[in-house]
Design a protein around this motif. Sequence first.
Motif, PDB file in Angstrom:
ATOM      1  N   THR A  43       0.811  -1.223   0.005  1.00 27.24           N
ATOM      2  CA  THR A  43      -0.099   0.034  -0.025  1.00 27.24           C
ATOM      3  C   THR A  43       0.766   1.360   0.099  1.00 27.24           C
ATOM      4  N   GLY A  44       2.244   1.431   0.056  1.00 31.31           N
ATOM      5  CA  GLY A  44       3.025   2.497  -0.087  1.00 31.31           C
ATOM      6  C   GLY A  44       4.535   1.979  -0.115  1.00 31.31           C
ATOM      7  N   LEU A  45       5.269   3.135  -0.271  1.00 30.46           N
ATOM      8  CA  LEU A  45       6.577   2.896  -0.381  1.00 30.46           C
ATOM      9  C   LEU A  45       7.111   2.607   1.055  1.00 30.46           C
ATOM     10  N   ALA A  46       8.223   1.673   1.204  1.00 33.43           N
ATOM     11  CA  ALA A  46       8.794   1.379   2.274  1.00 33.43           C
ATOM     12  C   ALA A  46       7.767   0.420   3.393  1.00 33.43           C
ATOM     13  N   GLN A 258       1.123   6.326 -10.079  1.00 31.81           N
ATOM     14  CA  GLN A 258       0.651   4.966  -9.128  1.00 31.81           C
ATOM     15  C   GLN A 258       1.541   4.728  -7.815  1.00 31.81           C
ATOM     16  N   THR A 259       2.827   4.958  -8.301  1.00 29.20           N
ATOM     17  CA  THR A 259       4.043   4.723  -7.275  1.00 29.20           C
ATOM     18  C   THR A 259       4.147   6.026  -6.117  1.00 29.20           C
ATOM     19  N   MET A 260       4.296   7.323  -6.353  1.00 32.75           N
ATOM     20  CA  MET A 260       4.435   8.215  -5.887  1.00 32.75           C
ATOM     21  C   MET A 260       3.325   8.996  -5.254  1.00 32.75           C
ATOM     22  N   ILE A 261       2.289   9.185  -6.198  1.00 29.59           N
ATOM     23  CA  ILE A 261       1.151   9.961  -5.815  1.00 29.59           C
ATOM     24  C   ILE A 261       0.009   8.992  -4.878  1.00 29.59           C
ATOM     25  N   THR A 262      -0.359   8.094  -5.680  1.00 29.49           N
ATOM     26  CA  THR A 262      -1.282   7.052  -5.122  1.00 29.49           C
ATOM     27  C   THR A 262      -0.749   6.099  -4.073  1.00 29.49           C
ATOM     28  N   GLY A 263       0.383   5.759  -4.199  1.00 30.45           N
ATOM     29  CA  GLY A 263       1.018   4.723  -3.321  1.00 30.45           C
ATOM     30  C   GLY A 263       0.584   3.321  -3.747  1.00 30.45           C
ATOM     31  N   ASP A 264      -0.039   2.896  -4.706  1.00 32.35           N
ATOM     32  CA  ASP A 264      -0.376   1.488  -5.047  1.00 32.35           C
ATOM     33  C   ASP A 264       0.858   1.030  -5.620  1.00 32.35           C
ATOM     34  N   ALA A 268       1.572  -0.452  -9.598  1.00 33.13           N
ATOM     35  CA  ALA A 268       2.767  -0.057 -10.431  1.00 33.13           C
ATOM     36  C   ALA A 268       3.598  -0.812 -10.568  1.00 33.13           C
ATOM     37  N   SER A 269       3.958  -1.911 -10.041  1.00 34.54           N
ATOM     38  CA  SER A 269       4.835  -2.953 -10.426  1.00 34.54           C
ATOM     39  C   SER A 269       4.117  -3.678 -11.594  1.00 34.54           C
ATOM     40  N   THR A 270       3.179  -3.884 -11.781  1.00 36.87           N
ATOM     41  CA  THR A 270       2.277  -4.564 -12.840  1.00 36.87           C
ATOM     42  C   THR A 270       2.368  -3.662 -14.063  1.00 36.87           C
ATOM     43  N   ILE A 271       2.283  -2.209 -14.043  1.00 34.16           N
ATOM     44  CA  ILE A 271       2.377  -1.349 -15.102  1.00 34.16           C
ATOM     45  C   ILE A 271       3.759  -1.572 -15.671  1.00 34.16           C
ATOM     46  N   ALA A 272       4.794  -1.661 -14.566  1.00 36.64           N
ATOM     47  CA  ALA A 272       6.275  -1.927 -15.137  1.00 36.64           C
ATOM     48  C   ALA A 272       6.564  -2.913 -15.941  1.00 36.64           C
ATOM     49  N   ILE A 273       5.988  -4.071 -15.521  1.00 39.54           N
ATOM     50  CA  ILE A 273       5.859  -5.434 -16.320  1.00 39.54           C
ATOM     51  C   ILE A 273       5.441  -5.064 -17.880  1.00 39.54           C
TER      52      ILE A 273
END
Length: 295
Positions: A43-46, A258-264, A268-273
Amino acid sequence: MGANIYKNKKPLWIFLFPAFLFMAVYLYYPFLMNIYNSFQSITGLAHASKGLNSPWYSNYVKLFQDKAMRTAIVNTLIMMVVTIVGQVGVAIILALLVDNIKRGAKFFRTVYFFPIVISATALGLLFNLIFLYNKGMVNQFAELFGATKLIDWKDKSYALFTMMLPVMWQYVGFYFVILITGLNNISEELYEASSIDGASKFQRVRYITLPLLHNVICTCLVLAVTGALKVFDLPWIMFRSGMPNGATWLTGTYMYHQTMITGDIDYASTIAIVIVILGVIVSKIVNTIFKEKDY
């Protein structure tokens, strides 16, 4: 004795292993973890993972249902066409023109390459002043010449053009330098022989320059297409959060959002793939269409 040195391959591993270790730690391991994270609930970075999603493939279902992601993919494909025509195409024309002038060639090489040196963030702010800020410089010039109806460059009808024009302009010089280098490798004797045979300048370009530049152009096209998938900084500075109404999303900017603003993070990993898969598929298609030739 010199030949025996090259027969001994063992010393090569001493130099290959550090590079392989670096790529394994900073490229392959993160990529494999990214695949694993796409099935997790983060649900969020770190933040630690809460375990597998329920169901484990829910992010991929969400991906196909996400309208913003569809918009990002379509815009990215448009960006690829823009890079092929607007960057590589323009770079070919400029390289041919500069290659045929005797005076001022160094000046033009410097001028066309200069945008690459400038930070993309600075360029984004510059084009904000030109198009978006306080009616923008373009609209102020239009007012100066008597225009009554000004263009809203943030409008959905113009937003893609506003965003892609700076990206196109920035990287023309990069491909220009590659093409100029390729032109310099073509022997002058071929041009001299063709002149003796009565070939015009247009015929020399068509039958000598472009065929011998084919492999260099193919390299530029592959770089342009894969580069379009990774475009992020300049579009994000100009159209943060995909405004207006998400019309300017690209795969890179949407993943960052999705990574930095939404925190999902898992999504975001799925989009990267998807970005990686799309890059491999498109690169393969471009390599097949624009196949290099042996001369």
